[in-house]
Write a protein that holds these residues in place. Sequence first.
Motif, mmCIF file in Angstrom:
data_model
loop_
_atom_site.group_PDB
_atom_site.id
_atom_site.type_symbol
_atom_site.label_atom_id
_atom_site.label_comp_id
_atom_site.label_asym_id
_atom_site.label_seq_id
_atom_site.Cartn_x
_atom_site.Cartn_y
_atom_site.Cartn_z
ATOM 1 N N LYS A 334 26.278 -27.334 -28.121
ATOM 2 C CA LYS A 334 26.133 -25.750 -28.196
ATOM 3 C C LYS A 334 24.719 -25.482 -27.322
ATOM 4 O O LYS A 334 24.967 -24.472 -26.348
ATOM 5 C CB LYS A 334 26.046 -25.182 -29.706
ATOM 6 N N ARG A 335 23.895 -26.057 -27.389
ATOM 7 C CA ARG A 335 22.710 -25.808 -26.757
ATOM 8 C C ARG A 335 22.932 -26.483 -25.249
ATOM 9 O O ARG A 335 22.128 -25.587 -24.342
ATOM 10 C CB ARG A 335 21.659 -26.913 -27.289
ATOM 11 N N LEU A 336 23.648 -27.274 -24.968
ATOM 12 C CA LEU A 336 23.833 -27.671 -23.658
ATOM 13 C C LEU A 336 24.624 -26.352 -22.784
ATOM 14 O O LEU A 336 24.508 -26.312 -21.473
ATOM 15 C CB LEU A 336 24.800 -28.945 -23.438
ATOM 16 N N ASN A 337 25.080 -25.734 -23.587
ATOM 17 C CA ASN A 337 26.158 -24.681 -22.877
ATOM 18 C C ASN A 337 25.138 -23.269 -22.642
ATOM 19 O O ASN A 337 25.532 -22.320 -22.150
ATOM 20 C CB ASN A 337 27.176 -24.284 -23.542
ATOM 21 N N SER A 338 23.698 -23.333 -23.253
ATOM 22 C CA SER A 338 22.780 -22.314 -22.942
ATOM 23 C C SER A 338 21.788 -22.713 -21.958
ATOM 24 O O SER A 338 21.563 -23.856 -21.523
ATOM 25 C CB SER A 338 22.062 -22.176 -24.304
ATOM 26 N N GLN A 339 21.394 -21.892 -21.232
ATOM 27 C CA GLN A 339 20.387 -21.790 -20.413
ATOM 28 C C GLN A 339 19.117 -22.622 -20.725
ATOM 29 O O GLN A 339 18.535 -23.510 -19.869
ATOM 30 C CB GLN A 339 20.023 -20.491 -19.601
ATOM 31 N N GLU A 340 18.738 -22.304 -21.830
ATOM 32 C CA GLU A 340 17.635 -23.100 -22.441
ATOM 33 C C GLU A 340 17.668 -24.414 -22.756
ATOM 34 O O GLU A 340 16.979 -25.345 -22.203
ATOM 35 C CB GLU A 340 16.903 -22.343 -23.609
ATOM 36 N N GLY A 341 18.840 -24.877 -23.239
ATOM 37 C CA GLY A 341 19.288 -26.233 -23.609
ATOM 38 C C GLY A 341 19.588 -27.164 -22.279
ATOM 39 O O GLY A 341 19.340 -28.212 -22.202
ATOM 40 N N TYR A 342 20.026 -26.351 -21.215
ATOM 41 C CA TYR A 342 20.504 -26.991 -20.033
ATOM 42 C C TYR A 342 19.322 -27.504 -19.395
ATOM 43 O O TYR A 342 19.341 -28.720 -18.587
ATOM 44 C CB TYR A 342 21.281 -26.121 -19.347
ATOM 45 N N ARG A 343 18.338 -26.889 -19.312
ATOM 46 C CA ARG A 343 17.051 -27.215 -18.794
ATOM 47 C C ARG A 343 16.262 -28.395 -19.326
ATOM 48 O O ARG A 343 15.362 -28.951 -18.753
ATOM 49 C CB ARG A 343 16.090 -26.025 -18.668
ATOM 50 N N LEU A 344 16.594 -28.667 -20.495
ATOM 51 C CA LEU A 344 16.207 -29.949 -21.296
ATOM 52 C C LEU A 344 16.671 -30.992 -20.640
ATOM 53 O O LEU A 344 17.832 -31.323 -20.231
ATOM 54 C CB LEU A 344 16.390 -29.813 -22.667
ATOM 55 N N THR A 345 15.825 -32.135 -20.812
ATOM 56 C CA THR A 345 16.403 -33.461 -20.364
ATOM 57 C C THR A 345 17.166 -33.895 -21.520
ATOM 58 O O THR A 345 17.198 -33.615 -22.610
ATOM 59 C CB THR A 345 15.063 -34.532 -20.288
ATOM 60 N N ILE A 346 17.913 -35.032 -21.418
ATOM 61 C CA ILE A 346 18.705 -35.502 -22.570
ATOM 62 C C ILE A 346 17.870 -35.893 -23.635
ATOM 63 O O ILE A 346 18.476 -35.787 -24.774
ATOM 64 C CB ILE A 346 19.687 -36.515 -21.836
ATOM 65 N N LYS A 347 16.905 -36.667 -23.317
ATOM 66 C CA LYS A 347 16.054 -37.237 -24.333
ATOM 67 C C LYS A 347 15.533 -36.193 -25.219
ATOM 68 O O LYS A 347 15.578 -36.095 -26.422
ATOM 69 C CB LYS A 347 14.890 -38.067 -23.751
#
Length: 382
Positions: A334-347
């Motif tokens: 869910k977070r990966l599909n958001s702009q905020e979550g997408y900008r995070l590294t996988i870690k």
Amino acid sequence: MLDQTTLVLLTPFFVTLFWILVISTSQHQKVNKKLELLFFLTCGLVAFVSAIAFFGQYYKFYQLIYVPVVFFAMSQFPAFYVYIKSLTSEQGWERKSLVHFIIPLLTTLAAAYIHYYLLSEKENYQFVAKVITGELPETRHLKLAYLVDRISKNSFIILGLIYYWLSNKRVKKHRSKLDDYFSSTEGKRINWIRLYNISFFFTLFAGIFFHSLDRKIFIDNPQLLALPFLPLTVFFWIIGFHGHKQKTIYPTPLNHPVLDNQNSIQTSDLSDIKIRLVTLLDNEKLYLNPEINLPDLARHVGTNRTYLSQVINQEFSLNFNQFINKYRTKEAKKRLNSQEGYRLTIKELGEQCGFNTPQSFARWFREYYGVTPGEYKKTIGL
């Protein structure tokens, strides 16, 4: 310059002493969680002091410490088992664990009676001389002392085998319940027990070899001392190193009572527990806590862990570990599909969603979605 005999004997002594000092002075761990391990290492250290005194030909000192050494030497394997038991138990240290030291204690009391009461000072020195030469004693008292000495040495090997089996049985039982208790099992499986097993057998064979020969053979051929004492060095290094790294598995004492009594639960209606469980996780997202475990979640739901586990197993066809990590992977997706979550590294994303390591995050994400988080992120293209 150290001679060959002294060097061989001092190596396991200093290795064991090193880990005692490291563990007892560690600032990032609670030393009280390591007391059983420290006692095991101390038992080994005392046994090494005895060997140094004997083969260093400090016979008066050896005779002086002989009786307490019997207890510490024989307590080594029971002490290691008690450490493993404490490590894999929610209760931690229990007084009933003292039962494992009855045989070492009885043997020590027998040795104390013989050496402090029956034998004179002269006979004690004669006893040491008989041990050196391997000669059978002639007087009744010395024969009795020799018999107790042989019993303690043979018991050491027998206790080693018994407590090797018990330790591995304990670890196996511990591993079988991990997935039903913890949401994250990293560092909790005690995988280093495999190295312990390998080094144990080398040490066991070395001990059998050492006790089957007369001490005079080692005194006349000091290079042979490497055969029993170098495996002991490796054995104590492995346990000291991994014991120091091993983190506390179960939080003891627990910060809250474990609700296992049926009288303490609010309801036995499993469907109602399921509703409260799902509502709680959706609203409060307790799964984001990487250390959430079954008793913690049961407390929040207002039931006991037996009922909660039954709900998760029957209603969702998952164990606790799978259940919580499924929630975490959903949250991550869910977070990966958001702009905020997408900008995070996988870690960073994994840590925010409750995963202790990127490896664990990738493994569970692939388990439920067939791709790693990194691969899924490439398909989004935000």
